[in-house]
Design a protein around this motif. Structure first.
Motif, short mmCIF file in Angstrom:
data_model
loop_
_atom_site.label_atom_id
_atom_site.label_comp_id
_atom_site.label_asym_id
_atom_site.label_seq_id
_atom_site.Cartn_x
_atom_site.Cartn_y
_atom_site.Cartn_z
N LYS A 156 0.83 -1.22 0.00
CA LYS A 156 0.00 0.00 0.00
C LYS A 156 0.86 1.26 0.00
O LYS A 156 0.46 2.29 -0.54
N TYR A 157 2.02 1.18 0.65
CA TYR A 157 2.94 2.33 0.69
C TYR A 157 4.30 1.87 0.14
O TYR A 157 4.49 0.68 -0.14
N ASP A 161 3.23 -2.18 3.85
CA ASP A 161 1.82 -1.83 4.07
C ASP A 161 1.66 -0.85 5.23
O ASP A 161 0.70 -0.96 6.01
N HIS A 191 -2.10 3.41 -9.32
CA HIS A 191 -1.64 3.12 -7.97
C HIS A 191 -0.88 4.29 -7.37
O HIS A 191 -0.97 4.56 -6.16
N TRP A 195 -2.05 6.32 -4.04
CA TRP A 195 -1.06 6.53 -2.98
C TRP A 195 -0.97 8.02 -2.66
O TRP A 195 -1.01 8.42 -1.50
N ASP A 198 -3.98 9.24 -0.80
CA ASP A 198 -3.94 8.75 0.58
C ASP A 198 -2.97 9.59 1.43
O ASP A 198 -3.36 10.18 2.45
#
Lengths: 217, 217
Positions: A156-157, A161, A191, A195, A198
């Motif tokens: 995710k990062y 994650d 993506h 990111w 977020d």
């Protein structure tokens, strides 16, 4: 004694440190350095950073500079306070934070910095943005972001994650980029775009972004 | 399991990590990556570093890249072994190591890297060194070294009176620079010259320098 940060909210490197201080829930005093008056090139500031660049941090009798050194110091000294930016309890995750922090420094930054300079600094100096410099560096940045896109399909990062210093360090330059037509380099990569959305909406950065009005009237 | 370093001894970034491993007295295996055959751009190596650059380090099931992230990981994981490169027992000294490590990365490296490229890489690619690029960057490097000269009048090494990762990170690029006419930028500054002679004659680096023959027949 409270931490004292010498800098300016619109500066990318100052806002990198400000974001870190907010993530760590720390009290600090922001001491404004007037860049337009050249205060950063005068002896009182040069005594804090001989390179004449903001920011500098005072923590009691210690004075340090270079934004990435400051965030690393703050994240480590206050590791038990606020959000854990370095995954200090897991040596492997901490190693991956170091890796992707260096990727920002060695791969992302050299490509994005000239673009931001052309869009925001050149006009303040009375010059038109140089489209060749922008295009050359956008191509480099695109190649870096292709690798981010692939990485962010599996975690995710950047480092895993978990949000970390590695993600945080990207915020200030990317924030300015997203105000330009070159934002497409992020928006075209799903993506990377997710990111960015977020990390840029975390409360710590939203607070900092309010002061980031480089080159605006 | 032993540490495995994937790289090439002539590479600046590989030799940065090799020097660190020797300072820490660590056993490791050097796995050669054939740059001339483009091995670093092939899938097996790209799985270790998606940017296709050497070196990469394997420590059991952890694979990391970016030379400065690797040295930082090694110096921290093995902090009780060999020479203390990060002053881990003193938070203020450790902070200054971080500062001057970032100075190498953000101030010294961007100026010296294009010079080394012109002198050593351009000829391998069939081009003559571009004197304008060399001169422009030598001027930048001179300004950085003016600040080093001032700093080194008050402390023996960059971060203080102790050799650290901050000094070590300078070795590979400066080593190649000293083989060129541009060496004068170091030799003209007496404290920088003394610092260079000190750090470049440490046994750990002397061992590494034997393999640094970039561009030589």
């Amino acid at each position: 004694m409270a931490l004292k940060l010498y800098g300016a909210p619109m500066s990318t490197c100052t806002s990198r440190v400000l974001t870190c201080l907010h993530e760590k829930d720390l009290d600090f005093e922001l001491v404004l350095v007037d860049l337009f008056a050249g205060e950063h090139k005068q002896p009182p500031f040069l005594a804090k950073n001989p390179f004449g660049q903001i920011p500098a941090l005072e923590d009691d009798d210690l004075t340090i500079f270079e934004s990435r050194a400051i965030t690393s110091y703050v994240a480590e000294k206050f590791k038990e306070t606020g959000y854990d930016l370095t995954r200090h309890q897991n040596i492997k995750e901490a190693a991956l934070v170091k890796v992707w922090t260096e990727v920002e420094s060695q791969q992302f930054h050299p490509a994005i910095a000239p673009i931001i300079f052309q869009f925001f600094v050149a006009p303040l100096q009375g010059n038109s943005p140089d489209q060749i410099i922008i295009d050359t560096n956008l191509e480099k940045l695109g190649k870096v972001l292709d690798i981010y896109e692939a990485k962010l399909t599996s975690t995710k990062y950047l480092a895993g994650d978990f949000y970390s210093l590695a993600d945080l360090h990207h915020l200030p330059y990317a924030y300015y980029l997203m105000k330009t037509p070159a934002a497409s380099v992020v928006n075209e990569r799903p993506h990377v775009k997710a990111w960015w959305e977020d990390i840029s909406t975390r409360p710590a950065f939203k607070k900092v972004a309010e002061g980031m009005n480089f080159g605006e009237k």
